[in-house]
Design a protein around this motif. Structure first.
Motif, short mmCIF file in Angstrom:
data_model
loop_
_atom_site.label_atom_id
_atom_site.label_comp_id
_atom_site.label_asym_id
_atom_site.label_seq_id
_atom_site.Cartn_x
_atom_site.Cartn_y
_atom_site.Cartn_z
N UNK A 179 0.91 -1.27 0.01
CA UNK A 179 0.01 -0.10 -0.14
C UNK A 179 1.07 1.37 -0.01
N UNK A 180 0.30 2.40 -0.38
CA UNK A 180 1.07 3.50 -0.57
C UNK A 180 0.53 4.71 0.63
N UNK A 181 1.64 5.01 1.21
CA UNK A 181 1.32 5.97 2.35
C UNK A 181 1.67 7.54 1.48
N UNK A 182 0.64 8.18 1.78
CA UNK A 182 0.66 9.52 1.04
C UNK A 182 0.69 10.58 1.99
N UNK A 183 2.09 10.97 2.26
CA UNK A 183 2.27 12.18 3.46
C UNK A 183 3.16 13.24 2.93
N UNK A 184 2.78 13.48 1.62
CA UNK A 184 3.49 14.78 0.97
C UNK A 184 3.15 16.12 1.39
N UNK A 185 1.97 16.16 1.82
CA UNK A 185 1.34 17.55 2.12
C UNK A 185 2.09 18.25 3.18
N UNK A 186 2.70 19.46 2.92
CA UNK A 186 3.59 20.06 3.83
C UNK A 186 2.58 20.97 5.16
N UNK A 187 2.24 20.34 5.63
CA UNK A 187 1.20 20.80 6.66
C UNK A 187 2.22 21.46 7.86
N UNK A 188 1.66 22.73 8.24
CA UNK A 188 2.51 23.28 9.37
C UNK A 188 1.92 22.71 10.86
N UNK A 189 0.57 22.36 10.71
CA UNK A 189 -0.03 21.69 11.99
C UNK A 189 -0.58 20.26 11.54
N UNK A 190 -0.16 19.28 12.24
CA UNK A 190 -0.76 17.99 11.86
C UNK A 190 -0.68 17.12 13.03
N UNK A 191 -1.94 16.92 14.00
CA UNK A 191 -1.84 16.18 15.17
C UNK A 191 -2.98 15.04 15.04
N UNK A 192 -2.62 14.27 14.03
CA UNK A 192 -3.22 12.98 13.82
C UNK A 192 -2.47 11.99 14.39
N UNK A 193 -1.84 12.07 15.53
CA UNK A 193 -1.44 10.79 16.05
C UNK A 193 -0.04 10.67 15.91
#
Length: 482
Positions: A179-193
């Motif tokens: 499966x593909x983990x898609x985490x390329x978004x350059x988020x300043x804030x991300x508190x999803x664990x």
């Protein structure tokens, strides 16, 4: 080939382009050995996929058949991290054809680069947008983005910009089930664990196959000043560094090296010349830059700090490069140290870190301790003073047989050095990773809770253990079953 590998081929040959599957031994052989010629493995198959979907297909099929995969980029690992095991059980998954720069946002200061992009090519692409990627190292002409992310690479600009971990804003990776983990978004804030990006950075390909990364870019350099400085002690170098830091944040690189490292370069690297007259026990290479075209030239800042330091007896001699050619000549000396020291004979090489303030004392005391403990050897260190990273080399006695000394004597030297590092509150791996070179030392010196946590993460993300076997962490302590 093993039966599992044959079944893997049966599955993938119809599904992939012929270019993506190599079984010719003469083609695979160069990729079975690390560039330092220290580790040699066997890989009956070398996959060279050209798309992320092809990588997903390979990983999914390998997971079903239980065939381990060794991810490989530029094959520039200093710790055998990209070399397959000698058993032939694993196959190589090369990321070199996944080499597109997907996008560059000059205004936003971000680039999305695939794993096979060569660092020097990213530098050139960023420059065309009046930006730069502020990580540089000697192997920039062959090191790839995937490898740099996977090893949390450092380099000569960590003093200002940090390691690769601080320069990565997002990661894309294929996980152990394909499966593909898609985490390329350059988020300043991300508190999803849990931060999966940070888990994958520095994991050395043991948790997932990094296929792309979003990278932070800096403004292009408008002017720079490069100086070569002679001084008497590492303590004097530390005092000089603190003066530069107090005067502003223009300094990006502050490299410390002993006289013997300079001598090795001048002896073995053609075309190099001594930057200063006379003999100096220690040397510093400093670079200061500005990205503001309206700012005063950094040369004035450097000259002012050096003038005061010379008046106070901290510096014994110094010169500021008069032009770009001279600046590059200074940097060529620094970048050639490893090649020059290899030419002097075999050595036990250690990429270590200690608290920054402890580095000057460590350089002197650790070298003296090694020379006393192992008669005939010669120890010295060089590195990035501002971040505590020491490249600490213990050279074999004159006339020693390279392979015999590295196999029989060097392990005891390494254990001794690593014990000194731990006693100083440091790390046995600063920027090169663990790979297979430091696997057993990591287990020997790490607190049990740390190793238990590392193994729990490995089991969770790669339960079958197919990613980069024998690197970084094993699923059970050495010699134990599971």
């Amino acid at each position: 080939m093993t039966p599992q590998q044959l079944r893997l081929l049966d599955t993938l040959v119809p599904a992939l382009p012929s270019r993506a599957i190599l079984t010719d031994r003469s083609v695979i052989a160069p990729w079975e050995t690390d560039w330092r010629d220290r580790w040699h493995g066997v890989a009956p198959i070398l996959f060279e996929p050209g798309t992320v979907m092809e990588i997903q297909a390979i990983v999914a099929a390998a997971a079903r058949e239980g065939v381990p995969l060794v991810p490989q980029g530029g094959n520039t690992s200093m710790v055998g991290g990209a070399t397959p095991p000698a058993s032939g059980e694993a196959v190589i998954l090369s990321l070199r054809r996944l080499n597109r720069i997907r996008s560059i946002d000059g205004d936003g200061g971000l680039a999305v680069a695939e794993a096979g992009v060569i660092l020097a090519d990213l530098h050139d692409a960023a420059a065309s947008h009046a930006r730069r990627f502020p990580l540089t190292l000697g192997s920039r002409g062959s090191a790839t983005i995937g490898g740099l992310v996977s090893t949390n690479a450092g380099g000569t600009q960590v003093l200002r910009w940090g390691t690769m971990r601080g320069l990565v804003a997002g990661v894309e990776a294929v996980l152990a089930d394909g499966s593909l983990y898609e985490g390329l978004a350059a988020l300043k804030k991300d508190n999803r664990g849990y931060d999966l990006n940070q888990l994958l950075i520095g994991a050395e390909g043991t948790l997932g196959i990094i296929t792309a990364a979003t990278l932070r870019l800096a403004p292009a350099i408008q002017a720079r000043a490069v100086a070569w400085i002679g001084l008497a002690t590492p303590d004097a170098a530390m005092r000089l560094l603190r003066r530069f830091e107090a005067a502003g944040n223009a300094v990006e690189s502050f490299e410390l090296l002993p006289a013997e490292s300079l001598h090795a370069v001048l002896t073995h690297i053609p075309g190099t010349r001594p930057p200063l007259a006379g003999v100096h026990p220690w040397h510093v290479l400093v670079e200061a830059v500005t990205s503001d075209p309206a700012a005063p030239p950094p040369a004035a800042f450097v000259e002012e700090v050096l003038g005061a330091a010379m008046a106070d007896g901290i510096v014994t001699d110094a010169t500021v490069a008069a032009n770009e050619a001279q600046a590059e000549a200074f940097w060529r000396i620094r970048d050639s140290i490893s090649d020059a020291e290899r030419a002097t004979g075999p050595a036990a090489q250690h990429d270590i870190s200690v608290p920054v303030e402890a580095m000057p004392r460590f350089l002197i005391e650790a070298a003296a301790a090694c020379d006393a403990r192992f008669p005939g050897t010669r120890a010295s260190g060089f590195g990035h003073l501002g971040d505590g990273n020491v490249h600490f080399h213990v050279r074999a006695p004159a006339g020693a047989d390279r392979r015999r000394w590295l196999a029989e004597e060097a392990p005891a030297v390494t254990r001794f050095v690593d014990d000194l590092v731990v006693a100083a509150g440091g790390s046995i791996s600063a920027e090169h990773g663990i790979g297979q070179m430091k696997l057993h030392e990591l287990e020997r010196l790490s607190p049990p809770p740390r190793m238990a946590a590392l193994r729990a993460i490995k089991r969770a993300l790669d339960p079958a253990g197919i990613f980069n076997p024998g690197k970084l962490v094993t699923l059970a302590p050495s010699g134990a079953g599971e």
